[in-house]
Write a protein that holds these residues in place. Structure first.
Motif, mmCIF file in Angstrom:
data_model
loop_
_atom_site.group_PDB
_atom_site.id
_atom_site.type_symbol
_atom_site.label_atom_id
_atom_site.label_comp_id
_atom_site.label_asym_id
_atom_site.label_seq_id
_atom_site.Cartn_x
_atom_site.Cartn_y
_atom_site.Cartn_z
ATOM 1 N N ALA A 130 0.845 -1.195 0.000
ATOM 2 C CA ALA A 130 0.000 0.000 0.000
ATOM 3 C C ALA A 130 0.877 1.241 0.000
ATOM 4 O O ALA A 130 1.992 1.241 0.540
ATOM 5 C CB ALA A 130 -0.903 0.005 1.232
ATOM 6 N N TYR A 131 0.358 2.289 -0.574
ATOM 7 C CA TYR A 131 1.028 3.582 -0.557
ATOM 8 C C TYR A 131 1.215 4.007 0.894
ATOM 9 O O TYR A 131 0.296 3.941 1.694
ATOM 10 C CB TYR A 131 0.162 4.599 -1.307
ATOM 11 C CG TYR A 131 0.677 6.007 -1.264
ATOM 12 C CD1 TYR A 131 1.716 6.413 -2.096
ATOM 13 C CD2 TYR A 131 0.131 6.929 -0.379
ATOM 14 C CE1 TYR A 131 2.185 7.713 -2.052
ATOM 15 C CE2 TYR A 131 0.599 8.233 -0.331
ATOM 16 C CZ TYR A 131 1.620 8.620 -1.172
ATOM 17 O OH TYR A 131 2.086 9.904 -1.123
ATOM 18 N N ALA A 132 2.434 4.429 1.246
ATOM 19 C CA ALA A 132 2.729 4.795 2.628
ATOM 20 C C ALA A 132 3.321 6.201 2.735
ATOM 21 O O ALA A 132 3.910 6.544 3.755
ATOM 22 C CB ALA A 132 3.681 3.770 3.236
ATOM 23 N N GLY A 133 3.171 7.002 1.673
ATOM 24 C CA GLY A 133 3.615 8.386 1.742
ATOM 25 C C GLY A 133 4.644 8.757 0.701
ATOM 26 O O GLY A 133 5.120 7.933 -0.071
ATOM 27 N N GLU A 134 4.955 10.038 0.714
ATOM 28 C CA GLU A 134 5.946 10.602 -0.200
ATOM 29 C C GLU A 134 7.329 10.434 0.406
ATOM 30 O O GLU A 134 7.497 10.408 1.618
ATOM 31 C CB GLU A 134 5.693 12.104 -0.385
ATOM 32 C CG GLU A 134 4.311 12.436 -0.919
ATOM 33 C CD GLU A 134 4.164 12.120 -2.385
ATOM 34 O OE1 GLU A 134 5.066 12.455 -3.176
ATOM 35 O OE2 GLU A 134 3.139 11.507 -2.743
ATOM 36 N N ASP A 135 8.329 10.378 -0.454
ATOM 37 C CA ASP A 135 9.707 10.305 0.009
ATOM 38 C C ASP A 135 10.590 10.825 -1.113
ATOM 39 O O ASP A 135 10.091 11.225 -2.165
ATOM 40 C CB ASP A 135 10.073 8.855 0.366
ATOM 41 C CG ASP A 135 11.116 8.760 1.470
ATOM 42 O OD1 ASP A 135 11.993 9.651 1.540
ATOM 43 O OD2 ASP A 135 11.062 7.810 2.255
ATOM 44 N N LYS A 136 11.888 10.817 -0.875
ATOM 45 C CA LYS A 136 12.860 11.170 -1.907
ATOM 46 C C LYS A 136 13.870 10.048 -2.008
ATOM 47 O O LYS A 136 14.296 9.496 -0.996
ATOM 48 C CB LYS A 136 13.589 12.468 -1.553
ATOM 49 C CG LYS A 136 12.765 13.693 -1.777
ATOM 50 C CD LYS A 136 13.605 14.936 -1.660
ATOM 51 C CE LYS A 136 12.697 16.136 -1.936
ATOM 52 N NZ LYS A 136 13.453 17.373 -1.930
ATOM 53 N N ASN A 137 14.239 9.721 -3.227
ATOM 54 C CA ASN A 137 15.270 8.728 -3.433
ATOM 55 C C ASN A 137 16.551 9.245 -2.795
ATOM 56 O O ASN A 137 16.978 10.356 -3.100
ATOM 57 C CB ASN A 137 15.466 8.491 -4.932
ATOM 58 C CG ASN A 137 16.510 7.448 -5.216
ATOM 59 O OD1 ASN A 137 17.672 7.606 -4.841
ATOM 60 N ND2 ASN A 137 16.114 6.408 -5.908
#
Length: 151
Positions: A130-137
């Motif tokens: 499930a989608y668990a939020g935004e992040d950055k590589n």
């Protein structure tokens, strides 16, 4: 869905060159606008320093040829890589590798996926993530989706 005959086994040091080339070829196919040839030395260093020492690596073979692999940190549950050769996409290898990841990290898994990798996002959602939020590589700084699987 057509399934290929393949076997899964633990990674060995003898697999390094094939795994590096599989990573390059697969990512170059998926993102042809990025020069992955110029990233091979960087990837080999990351493979040797950041992945091999701390992750469980399972490879998939078809007729003695490396067709895919996955790397998971069993301590954190972070799934860093699932790579499947383009000629084997849709043939059950990625599903088998996700199954191995779930078995190796039964408490849960987290991963980062590029927002524009819709094929991967659909695959993970279909298989319980499930989608668990935004992040950055952490390497490229590109915005990504964090996805999670909880048993």
């Amino acid at each position: 869905m057509t399934f290929s005959a393949f076997t899964l086994r633990p990674y060995t040091e003898a697999d390094e060159d094939a795994a590096i080339e599989l990573w390059r070829r697969t990512w170059a196919t998926h993102f042809p606008h990025i020069d992955f040839n110029s990233r091979v030395a960087w990837w080999r260093e990351r493979w040797r320093q950041d992945l091999v020492p701390v992750t469980a690596i399972v490879v998939a073979e078809c007729e003695g040829v490396l067709a895919g692999f996955m790397t998971i940190d069993q301590t954190s549950g972070y799934l860093d890589q699932i790579v499947v050769a383009p000629e084997h996409w849709g043939k059950g290898i990625a599903l088998a590798l996700v199954g191995e990841a779930k078995a190796l990290s039964p408490g849960g898994i987290e991963l980062l996926v590029n927002k524009d990798n819709l094929r991967a996002i659909r695959f993970y959602e279909k298989h319980g993530f499930a989608y668990a939020g935004e992040d950055k590589n952490p390497v490229s700084g590109i915005a990504v989706n964090r996805m999670a699987w909880k048993p």
